[in-house]
Design an enzyme around this catalytic site. Sequence first.
Site, PDB file in Angstrom:
ATOM      1  N   THR A 145       0.816  -1.219   0.000  1.00 31.17           N
ATOM      2  CA  THR A 145       0.000   0.000   0.000  1.00 31.17           C
ATOM      3  C   THR A 145       0.846   1.264   0.000  1.00 31.17           C
ATOM      4  OG1 THR A 145      -1.772  -1.062   1.215  1.00 31.17           O
ATOM      5  CG2 THR A 145      -1.576   1.305   1.507  1.00 31.17           C
TER       6      THR A 145
ATOM      7  N   GLY B 188     -10.208  -2.682   4.101  1.00 34.01           N
ATOM      8  CA  GLY B 188      -9.205  -2.568   5.163  1.00 34.01           C
ATOM      9  C   GLY B 188      -9.155  -1.166   5.749  1.00 34.01           C
ATOM     10  N   ASP B 189      -8.020  -0.830   6.304  1.00 36.03           N
ATOM     11  CA  ASP B 189      -7.849   0.467   6.956  1.00 36.03           C
ATOM     12  C   ASP B 189      -7.599   1.611   5.971  1.00 36.03           C
ATOM     13  OD1 ASP B 189      -5.425  -0.838   6.270  1.00 36.03           O
ATOM     14  OD2 ASP B 189      -4.297   0.581   7.495  1.00 36.03           O
TER      15      ASP B 189
ATOM     16  N   GLY C  38      -0.072  -2.472   6.124  1.00 30.99           N
ATOM     17  CA  GLY C  38      -0.098  -3.759   6.809  1.00 30.99           C
ATOM     18  C   GLY C  38      -1.511  -4.279   6.973  1.00 30.99           C
TER      19      GLY C  38
ATOM     20  N   GLY D  14      -4.881  -4.362   7.788  1.00 28.53           N
ATOM     21  CA  GLY D  14      -5.768  -3.254   8.104  1.00 28.53           C
ATOM     22  C   GLY D  14      -6.694  -3.499   9.277  1.00 28.53           C
TER      23      GLY D  14
HETATM   24  C1  SD4 Z   1      -5.292  -3.337   3.909  1.00 27.99           C
HETATM   25  N1  SD4 Z   1      -3.581  -1.948   4.839  1.00 27.99           N
HETATM   26  O1  SD4 Z   1      -6.098  -3.472   2.995  1.00 27.99           O
HETATM   27  C2  SD4 Z   1      -4.039  -2.561   3.621  1.00 27.99           C
HETATM   28  C3  SD4 Z   1      -3.048  -3.473   3.001  1.00 27.99           C
HETATM   29  C4  SD4 Z   1      -1.641  -3.061   3.178  1.00 27.99           C
HETATM   30  O2  SD4 Z   1       0.561  -3.548   3.303  1.00 27.99           O
HETATM   31  O3  SD4 Z   1      -1.309  -2.004   3.585  1.00 27.99           O
HETATM   32  N2  SD4 Z   1      -0.707  -3.872   2.951  1.00 27.99           N
HETATM   33  O4  SD4 Z   1      -5.453  -3.836   5.007  1.00 27.99           O
END
Ligand code: SD4
Length: 328
Positions: A188, A218-219, A240, A242
């Site tokens: 991301t 996600g976040d 990461g 989320g």
């Molecule tokens: C999520 N935070 O969809 C995102 C994915 C991501 O490193 O950041 N991956 O949860």
Amino acid sequence: MNRRNFLGILPAIPSINHLEFAKPPGPMVISTWDFGKVANNQSWKVLSAGGSSLDAVEKGINIIEEDENNQTVGIGGLPDREGHVTLDACIMDHESNCGSVMGLENIVNVISVARKVMEKTPHVILVGDGALQFAVDQGFKKVNLLTPKSEKAWREWLKTSKYEPKMNIENQLYKKDPMPGGPDNHDTIGLIAMDAKGNISGGCSTSGMAYKMRGRVGDSPVIGAGLFVDNEVGAATSTGVGEEVIRCVGSHLVVELMRQGYTPEDACKEAVMRIVKKSPAKSKNIQVGFLALNRKGEYGAYALQKGFSYAVKTSNADIVIPGKYYYQ
Ligand code: SD4
């Protein structure tokens, strides 16, 4: 101190004087992962020409969204378990205006759609089909986001169909090579820019967790979780898993900690520690990283695991820095 503080009814609101400065620290941009360097340089074209932090955020993220080789953002992103590439993005400016899209399919520059939501609608979030309809109405072109490379990876995944978000721990090249920079070491994009006036904006764009359930968000497009900006204090973004970031409203937490006087790195570390505390077992096997910038132009990051990196561009630096991390 007002009367309520004096009587001990409410704690005194921490002063933000420590974040005040006479002159803005100058344009700068920070973003997640090694590939953030490419985004930063694109943002820099805007900033160095006197452009706004908001334009810098959009342009920097656009270039990553358009990179087919990046399998976590924009076109070429890995799909959900049913083979649909669904994108999430949000953007926030120095006046706390914000816009977000969730589960948007067939549009490459979703950060730009999020900006349109912010600027052209009375709303903050549009999801799914409605977001797509809005994007098309705004002139965005519909394209197939599933590249042959990502389709192949998905078909391979289907053989076991195991959802294992152990991102950036086992899969990434840094494990073999401690310096970040491998072609697979990307995720991301979260990007924060400060312009010459000292105004801060941020954005976040992702295809989300690979092979997620259809409809999962996600976040990254959640204001306060994947991104938060408060021009009085600074901004933060995350990458990461989320679900864990949402549970602690991570980016908002980081900004509020900076308001209380934490340095960007210490604020990111404290947010990571919340995740460790709330999910002691799970946090050992997943990655979450936070990245923050304060109004003084200080920046920092912290992650659960080794392997998180971030890119910084100022008038005299263009660097990628390995983030500090908790699980040694
Ligand atoms: C999520 N935070 O969809 C995102 C994915 C991501 O490193 O950041 N991956 O949860």
